[in-house]
Each structure stands twice: as C-alpha cells, then as structure tokens.
Write an enzyme that holds these catalytic residues in place. Structure first.
Site, short mmCIF file in Angstrom:
data_model
loop_
_atom_site.label_atom_id
_atom_site.label_comp_id
_atom_site.label_asym_id
_atom_site.label_seq_id
_atom_site.Cartn_x
_atom_site.Cartn_y
_atom_site.Cartn_z
N GLN A 132 0.83 -1.20 0.00
CA GLN A 132 0.00 0.00 0.00
C GLN A 132 0.87 1.26 0.00
O GLN A 132 1.59 1.50 0.96
CB GLN A 132 -0.88 -0.02 1.27
CG GLN A 132 -1.73 1.22 1.47
CD GLN A 132 -2.46 1.18 2.81
OE1 GLN A 132 -2.01 0.50 3.74
NE2 GLN A 132 -3.56 1.88 2.94
N GLY A 133 0.77 2.04 -1.05
CA GLY A 133 1.60 3.26 -1.16
C GLY A 133 0.78 4.52 -0.96
O GLY A 133 0.52 5.25 -1.93
N SER A 135 1.22 6.66 2.37
CA SER A 135 1.98 7.63 3.17
C SER A 135 3.26 8.09 2.48
O SER A 135 3.89 7.34 1.73
CB SER A 135 2.37 7.01 4.52
OG SER A 135 1.23 6.53 5.17
N GLU A 250 -9.73 -0.83 6.11
CA GLU A 250 -8.50 -1.11 6.85
C GLU A 250 -8.76 -1.05 8.36
O GLU A 250 -8.25 -1.85 9.12
CB GLU A 250 -7.40 -0.11 6.46
CG GLU A 250 -6.08 -0.36 7.16
CD GLU A 250 -4.92 0.47 6.62
OE1 GLU A 250 -5.14 1.28 5.70
OE2 GLU A 250 -3.79 0.29 7.13
N SER A 391 -3.45 7.44 12.92
CA SER A 391 -3.07 7.38 14.34
C SER A 391 -4.30 7.49 15.26
O SER A 391 -5.39 7.86 14.81
CB SER A 391 -2.10 8.52 14.65
OG SER A 391 -2.80 9.75 14.55
N GLU A 393 -4.98 9.67 17.42
CA GLU A 393 -5.51 11.05 17.47
C GLU A 393 -6.44 11.29 16.28
O GLU A 393 -7.49 11.92 16.40
CB GLU A 393 -4.36 12.07 17.44
CG GLU A 393 -3.52 12.13 18.71
CD GLU A 393 -2.52 10.99 18.82
OE1 GLU A 393 -2.32 10.25 17.82
OE2 GLU A 393 -1.94 10.82 19.91
C1 LIG Z 1 4.32 -0.23 11.23
C2 LIG Z 1 3.70 0.73 10.27
C3 LIG Z 1 3.23 0.26 9.06
C4 LIG Z 1 2.69 1.15 8.11
N1 LIG Z 1 2.31 0.65 6.90
C5 LIG Z 1 1.91 1.52 5.94
C6 LIG Z 1 1.66 1.05 4.60
O1 LIG Z 1 1.76 -0.15 4.30
N2 LIG Z 1 1.30 1.96 3.68
C7 LIG Z 1 1.14 3.28 3.96
O2 LIG Z 1 0.77 4.05 3.07
N3 LIG Z 1 1.40 3.76 5.20
C8 LIG Z 1 1.79 2.91 6.19
N4 LIG Z 1 2.08 3.38 7.45
C9 LIG Z 1 2.05 4.84 7.67
C10 LIG Z 1 0.96 5.32 8.60
O3 LIG Z 1 -0.30 5.30 7.98
C11 LIG Z 1 1.36 6.74 9.04
O4 LIG Z 1 2.56 6.62 9.80
C12 LIG Z 1 0.30 7.40 9.88
O5 LIG Z 1 -0.81 7.75 9.09
C13 LIG Z 1 0.84 8.68 10.58
O6 LIG Z 1 1.46 9.52 9.68
P1 LIG Z 1 2.94 10.10 9.97
O7 LIG Z 1 3.82 8.97 10.34
O8 LIG Z 1 3.31 10.93 8.80
O9 LIG Z 1 2.78 11.01 11.27
P2 LIG Z 1 2.24 12.51 11.32
O10 LIG Z 1 1.04 12.64 10.44
O11 LIG Z 1 3.38 13.42 11.07
O12 LIG Z 1 1.80 12.60 12.82
C14 LIG Z 1 2.74 12.74 13.89
C15 LIG Z 1 1.94 12.86 15.19
O13 LIG Z 1 1.09 14.01 15.13
C16 LIG Z 1 -0.27 13.64 15.37
N5 LIG Z 1 -1.15 14.40 14.50
C17 LIG Z 1 -0.98 14.66 13.18
N6 LIG Z 1 -2.03 15.37 12.70
C18 LIG Z 1 -2.87 15.56 13.74
C19 LIG Z 1 -4.13 16.21 13.89
N7 LIG Z 1 -4.73 16.80 12.85
N8 LIG Z 1 -4.71 16.21 15.10
C20 LIG Z 1 -4.13 15.60 16.15
N9 LIG Z 1 -2.92 14.97 16.08
C21 LIG Z 1 -2.31 14.94 14.91
C22 LIG Z 1 -0.34 12.16 15.00
O14 LIG Z 1 -1.36 11.51 15.71
C23 LIG Z 1 1.03 11.65 15.44
O15 LIG Z 1 1.03 11.38 16.81
C24 LIG Z 1 2.59 2.53 8.41
C25 LIG Z 1 3.04 3.00 9.65
C26 LIG Z 1 3.59 2.12 10.57
C27 LIG Z 1 4.10 2.66 11.88
#
Ligand SMILES: Cc1cc2nc3c(=O)[nH]c(=O)nc-3n(C[C@H](O)[C@H](O)[C@H](O)COP(=O)(O)OP(=O)(O)OC[C@H]3O[C@@H](n4cnc5c(N)ncnc54)[C@H](O)[C@@H]3O)c2cc1C
Length: 406
Positions: A132-133, A135, A250, A391, A393
């Site tokens: 899944q692409g 993020s 999902e 997440s 949140e």
């Molecule tokens: C083990 C693992 C597997 C994954 N697999 C996939 C995959 O296969 N394909 C894919 O596409 N993605 C994948 N992901 C990515 C995942 O969907 C993202 O990490 C997730 O959506 C959070 O985005 P970010 O890491 O950019 O954090 P950010 O969006 O930068 O967030 C950082 C922090 O800020 C908080 N935050 C951000 N915006 C808000 C808001 N509006 N209100 C309150 N709090 C906020 C978040 O809750 C978090 O605590 C995976 C992640 C992990 C850890």
C-alpha cells in the site's frame, strides 16, 4: 490448539462451526500454527501466510469477505465471524490482507470489468502480492499533502515520488498508490488511485528496521515509473474518495476481537504455568489476574461491536466512520495484551536472547519458551497499532466529527 471459548451459536451456525473446526484440524499444519505463534511483527511473513492462503483458496474459503459475484463464499456475517474466531483459536497465520481485504473491495466497488477480471483472480491465487503506497514524508495523517506526481502522456501515466512506511514492499510485486494528477485544484481533488507493477526499472525499495529490529516496513522510490491508462482506478481525481473507502475497510473491515481473545486465553494458560517449578505462577498474582480479566471483558465488548459492523456490511453498507471506534479500541487492547505478555515473559525472553540457561537443566516448558521469545519484540512492534491506518488522534477526530457530530 487452545480450547475454544464457547460462543453462543446454535442450529446451522453450530454445524458450520464444527465444519470449520474439522477443516482446521485436518488442514492447518503444525508448522503453520507454530510460525503464527512465533510471529513478532504485525503481519505474518509470506513464508507462512501464502501457504495458508493457498490452502484456503483450494478449499474455496479465501474470499470470505468478498461479494459472492466476485468469488465470495456468501457466508452470513455470523459465519464470517465464526470462521475468523476459529482460525484465531487454532493459531492460523494472518493472511496477506493488503490485496485480499484492502484492494479487493476497492476493485469490486470502483474497478472496471477488465480490472476486476485481471486482478481479482491473481489476488486470490497469490500470483500478485500487494503493498500500500499512501503515506509519504509529510503526508501521513494528512494525505492531502502528498507529493508523488502522476503525469499523463499518450501511453498512460508517469509516476515520480517516494512512499514511506510501506509494509511488505520488499515482498510485493505490486503497489496500489495515491498520486497527484492535478496540482491546480483543491489538494484532495487532485489525487488519483493507481495500480502499479513494481517489476520495472525506476522502483526501488529501501528497508526500515522497526524498534524490535524487524524488517516489516520500507521506503519505496518511484522514478519515471510507467502505469498504463487502464490501471487508473475510478476517475482521475477520485483517489481521495477511494482512499477513504479503503481506509474504512482497513480500520473496521477486519475483526480484531477473535485474535485478541485467543491471545488472552493463551496468556491465561501460560500464566498458570510454574516457570520455576516452586508451586507459584503469575496468575496467582491478584493484580495480574484482574488486569487479564478486564482485558477479556473489553475484548468481548469489542467482539459485539464487530459483529454489529459485520451485520451492517452484510446488508451492503460500508463499514462507515464507526470503523474508527473499532480501530481505536483494538489498537489499545492489542498494546495492553502484548504489554501483559511482557509482564509474564519479559525476563525469560531476555534470558533466551542472551542464550543463557533457563531454570536448570530441563528449561521451561516448550510452550513457555516460544511465547517468551516473542513477547518483547511483539510488544515493541505492537506500538505501531497507534499509528498505522491513521493514528489514534486521527481516529478520535473522525469519531468526534462524524460519529458524535461534535
Ligand atoms: C508499522 C507501520 C506500518 C505502516 N504501513 C503503511 C503502509 O503499508 N502503507 C502506507 O501508506 N502507510 C503505512 N504506514 C504509515 C501510517 O499510515 C502513518 O505513519 C500514519 O498515518 C501517521 O502519519 P505520519 O507517520 O506521517 O505522522 P504525522 O502525520 O506526522 O503525525 C505525527 C503525530 O502528530 C499527530 N497528529 C498529526 N495530525 C494531527 C491532527 N490533525 N490532530 C491531532 N494529532 C495529529 C499524530 O497523531 C502523530 O502522533 C505505516 C506505519 C507504521 C508505523
């Protein structure tokens, strides 16, 4: 295999459950059960998940959450739940969900007849392994920020960009991808959904190690990657709506309670062992026993919610934003159950890592040893539940805005 937690089923459902049990007893081989018990990561590795996929495919039970016209089993919501529950109790490996449970419903709902005829059978047979692409760096919680571009030319589209946290990209040969087709409109309206063959120049996968040291996620770089026009899903600019549909599946399209309840039952059995052979066991600690029972009650409450969701989907409705409630509760329970396992096995696990002798010459019981080895890495990896699929949140915000209507 653990003794089944009795579920209030009767009549046809009981006959169905017995048939599932019989099938698991004869077809789920011990090495698959052992592999599942020893899995420290969120997803089972293809080494076991694909074997189990093939066995279920041969039986005709793989597409149990697909509409019947696309090869689904036609089971009732209760039967689907019973199947997942019995699989969890029997330690069946997790299936490759990215193709089976995330992409397939998208293709059934938004795909063209050609896409359905070409891709769905290959998802079922395991010929294609999907990742899944969505993020990117700077576009996780807010996918509207994504920068991967898809530029149209006479033969289709050319993609450039980088995806982050891509689970199992190192095993995959295909990636479903969100990319920007229009930079001039509102960010959400400029995103499209593509099916990308990774077996071409310009696709590069770089590993990311998890906190526990496992290789489960990756970065995926796309440099002038070609996508035929026929591999755009839906219309150009419809990617945001499709992504929301996929994310609902999902978060709430799979049931989490069966696996949680099976793990709690196993933990109860293992906590009753006497590792030091001195007549004491962890379950005798009243605080531990109370925590375990509370988690069991909460997982049973989740089970009822998931059954209600399945019934809704059986009526042809989408999982809906309430799938965020399921994801949030499941994510919390998963981390608590895995933390409790570390309470039981953490010290033993560390000793095993260091290859030191355990409890005298004979060592602990085999069941105890395996669980101990996996407890700490599983706990570390389970922290990701609060992040992937959106997440905690973000789930709370969705619940507030669309379920509670605050
Ligand atoms: C083990 C693992 C597997 C994954 N697999 C996939 C995959 O296969 N394909 C894919 O596409 N993605 C994948 N992901 C990515 C995942 O969907 C993202 O990490 C997730 O959506 C959070 O985005 P970010 O890491 O950019 O954090 P950010 O969006 O930068 O967030 C950082 C922090 O800020 C908080 N935050 C951000 N915006 C808000 C808001 N509006 N209100 C309150 N709090 C906020 C978040 O809750 C978090 O605590 C995976 C992640 C992990 C850890």
């Amino acid at each position: 295999m653990l003794a089944s937690v009795e579920f209030d089923v009767s009549g046809e459902d009981r006959v169905f459950r017995d048939a599932v049990r019989e099938f698991l007893a004869t077809h789920l081989r011990e090495e698959l059960r052992a592999g599942s018990r020893a899995t420290p990561t969120v997803f089972a590795e293809p080494e076991i998940s694909r074997v189990w996929q093939t066995i279920l495919h041969e039986k005709g039970w793989l597409a149990y959450n697909w509409p019947k016209e696309f090869g689904g089993t036609g089971w009732s919501p209760m039967q689907r739940y019973i199947f997942e529950k019995e699989c969890a109790l029997a330690d069946a490996p997790g299936l490759p969900v990215l193709g089976l449970k995330l992409l397939a419903p998208v293709l059934c709902e938004y795909g063209t007849a050609e896409q359905q005829q070409y891709y769905l059978p290959k998802i079922l047979s395991g010929e294609h392994y999907w990742c899944q692409g969505f993020s990117e760096s700077g576009a996780g919680s807010d996918l509207a920020n994504l920068r991967t571009s898809a530029v149209k030319d006479s033969a289709g589209y050319v993609l450039n960009g980088a995806k982050l946290w891509t689970t199992h990209a190192h095993f995959a040969d295909h990636i479903f991808c969100l990319a920007r087709t229009d930079g001039a409109v509102k960010p959400q309206r400029g995103i499209s959904f593509f099916l990308v063959d990774m077996r071409q120049p310009g696709v590069r996968v770089r590993p990311i190690r998890t906190l526990a040291g496992d290789h489960e996620v990756n970065e995926v770089f796309l440099e002038n990657v070609r996508v035929p026009a026929g591999d755009l899903v839906g219309e150009e600019g419809e990617g945001w709506s499709i992504a929301k549909f996929l994310l609902e599946n999902e978060r709430g399209g799979s049931c989490h309670a069966p696996r949680l309840l099976a793990d709690i039952a196993r933990l109860r059995a293992e906590a009753a062992l006497e590792p030091a052979g001195d007549g004491t066991s962890v379950i005798d600690d009243p605080l531990f026993a109370a925590r375990l029972s509370r988690l069991e009650l909460e997982a049973q409450a989740l089970e009822i919610t998931e059954l209600r969701n399945l019934e809704q989907m059986g009526l042809g409705q989408r999982p809906g934003p309430q799938s965020s409630i399921v994801k949030l509760v499941a994510s919390d329970l998963r981390r608590q159950v895995d933390a409790l396992a570390v309470n039981v096995f953490g010290y033993v696990g560390m000793q095993l890592e260091l290859q030191r002798p355990l409890y005298g010459a004979d060592g602990p019981a085999p069941l105890h040893t395996k669980s101990a080895q996996v407890a700490t890495p599983r706990y570390l990896n389970s922290q990701a539940w609060a992040i992937f699929g959106g997440s905690d949140e973000i789930q709370r915000t969705i619940i507030a805005k669309t379920v509670l209507l605050i």
